[in-house]
Design an enzyme around this catalytic site. Structure first.
Site, PDB file in Angstrom:
ATOM      1  N   GLU A 153      44.207 -18.433  51.517  1.00  0.00           N
ATOM      2  CA  GLU A 153      44.355 -19.365  50.386  1.00  0.00           C
ATOM      3  C   GLU A 153      43.525 -20.641  50.533  1.00  0.00           C
ATOM      4  O   GLU A 153      44.035 -21.748  50.391  1.00  0.00           O
ATOM      5  CB  GLU A 153      45.827 -19.698  50.184  1.00  0.00           C
ATOM      6  CG  GLU A 153      46.689 -18.482  49.898  1.00  0.00           C
ATOM      7  CD  GLU A 153      48.173 -18.806  49.760  1.00  0.00           C
ATOM      8  OE1 GLU A 153      48.542 -19.991  49.816  1.00  0.00           O
ATOM      9  OE2 GLU A 153      48.973 -17.859  49.620  1.00  0.00           O
ATOM     10  N   GLU A 257      49.871  -8.504  49.008  1.00  0.00           N
ATOM     11  CA  GLU A 257      51.206  -9.103  48.846  1.00  0.00           C
ATOM     12  C   GLU A 257      51.779  -8.735  47.478  1.00  0.00           C
ATOM     13  O   GLU A 257      52.243  -9.583  46.728  1.00  0.00           O
ATOM     14  CB  GLU A 257      51.134 -10.622  49.024  1.00  0.00           C
ATOM     15  CG  GLU A 257      50.555 -11.042  50.368  1.00  0.00           C
ATOM     16  CD  GLU A 257      50.536 -12.549  50.586  1.00  0.00           C
ATOM     17  OE1 GLU A 257      51.283 -13.270  49.888  1.00  0.00           O
ATOM     18  OE2 GLU A 257      49.768 -13.014  51.448  1.00  0.00           O
TER      19      GLU A 257
END
Length: 373
Positions: A153, A257
């Protein structure tokens, strides 16, 4: 003797049939099917839960126990106990393990960016700390892990780099350094970049630029992880375009995810920033007593659309990982609105398969996808 042989044949046939009814078996020639495992599950007395993890998934990833705050809580202290248990659990189940995550702006202990006087560390010191952390962790698990989410991220949705502490203190080179250190620590382990909102064209372009920069610097990057915390408003055309675009850069793609929330999201909100928060409203928690059939059907239809994309792109997809085992484990129950009841995963709170699981198994066995192998 004949009766014994017949009984043995029936048993083997039954076991084979049961195996074909699992995600793990159905997708074994397509891509790995994974799940995120928390620290409680390897120690659980719930046999049904453990059997579910073992039988349905060919890969696992630690939900939290390899993140910096868990595995390196103090400067001179590493705690590998929970992570080692997960590795042992996965090995027993013959599952592939992915390490998650070496460098992330969140869940980092206070000391990592501060000196003994609580002042911000220098660029040189943070590089040293990052190198030491990566070397120690990667070497500890050498030979036990297929690959690492090296950086997690690092991008904003507009394709610019997030103004994290790593960025502010080191600069944009922190990403290259992280990949360099991970490769030095274990030249054989695969290295991944992982992020959310990867259907966003600007973020996609930012990640493509990163792939090219890493390769131009002679650094290893094996795959891009598309987190895939999706909703019904996720543009599937852009989502698939990202898969194809990353693959065109010469890397594999991983769905890392995956979850599909079945309850409303705040208006205008998207992404998966862990610090996002909205106040509780009863209207945003409509299914406290269970998921109605109509809502379950809607979820099933969307999940089948996702797996149609995965199966058509199976040549470049290495793994599809659900972020959690059952609905009760999911972080979506408390994010971005606390105290809600969500149903985002493939198995319900009783470890039973959701409506779409047999559909996904059927799709894996559909000959029409053979042309995409």
């Amino acid at each position: 003797m004949r009766k014994v042989l017949i009984a043995a044949f029936v048993l083997l046939a039954t076991q084979s049939l049961m195996a074909q009814n699992t995600l793990r078996e159905a997708y074994k020639d397509k891509f790995l099917i994974g799940t995120a495992v928390n620290i409680r599950q390897p120690h659980s007395d719930n046999k049904k839960l453990k059997d579910l993890i073992k039988n349905q998934f060919s890969a696992v990833v630690p939900e939290n126990c390899m993140k910096i705050e868990e595995i390196h809580p103090k400067q001179n202290l590493y705690d590998f106990s929970d992570a080692d248990e997960l590795i042992k659990f996965a090995k027993k189940n013959k599952q592939v393990v992915t390490g998650h995550a070496l460098v992330w702006h969140s869940q980092v202990p206070y000391w990592f960016f501060k000196d003994d006087m609580s002042n911000q560390v220098t660029r040189e010191e943070l590089i040293n700390r990052m190198r030491s952390h990566i070397y120690t962790v990667v070497r500890h698990f050498k030979g036990k892990i297929k690959g690492w989410d090296v950086v997690n991220e690092a991008f904003n949705d507009d394709g610019t780099l997030r103004q994290s502490q790593f960025y502010k203190i080191i600069g944009p080179d922190f990403i290259k350094l992280a990949f360099q250190f991970a490769h030095e620590a274990d030249p054989n382990v695969e290295l991944y970049y992982n992020d959310y909102s990867m259907d966003n064209p600007k973020k996609r372009d930012g990640v493509i630029k990163l792939i090219r920069e890493l390769k131009a610097a002679g650094l290893r990057i094996d795959a891009v992880g598309m987190q895939s915390h999706v909703g019904y408003d996720t543009p599937l055309d852009e989502y698939e375009k990202s898969i194809k675009s990353f693959a065109a850069e010469g890397v594999k793609v991983m769905v890392t995810e995956l979850d599909l929330t079945a309850i409303p999201s705040p208006q205008g909100f998207s992404g998966a920033a862990v610090d996002a928060h909205f106040d509780y409203q009863k209207a945003m928690n409509p299914y406290v007593d269970g998921l109605p059939e109509e809502a379950a059907k809607k979820q099933s239809d969307f999940m089948c659309k996702l797996f149609d994309i995965y199966l058509r792109n199976q040549k470049v997809i290495d793994r599809v990982t659900f972020w959690g085992v059952t609905d009760g484990d999911s972080w979506k129950n408390g994010w971005p609105i606390p105290f809600r009841t969500d149903y985002p995963l493939a198995f319900d709170r009783n470890c039973e398969p959701k409506m779409f699981v047999p559909e996904l198994i059927k799709m894996a066995n559909d000959p029409k996808y053979d042309q995409y192998k």
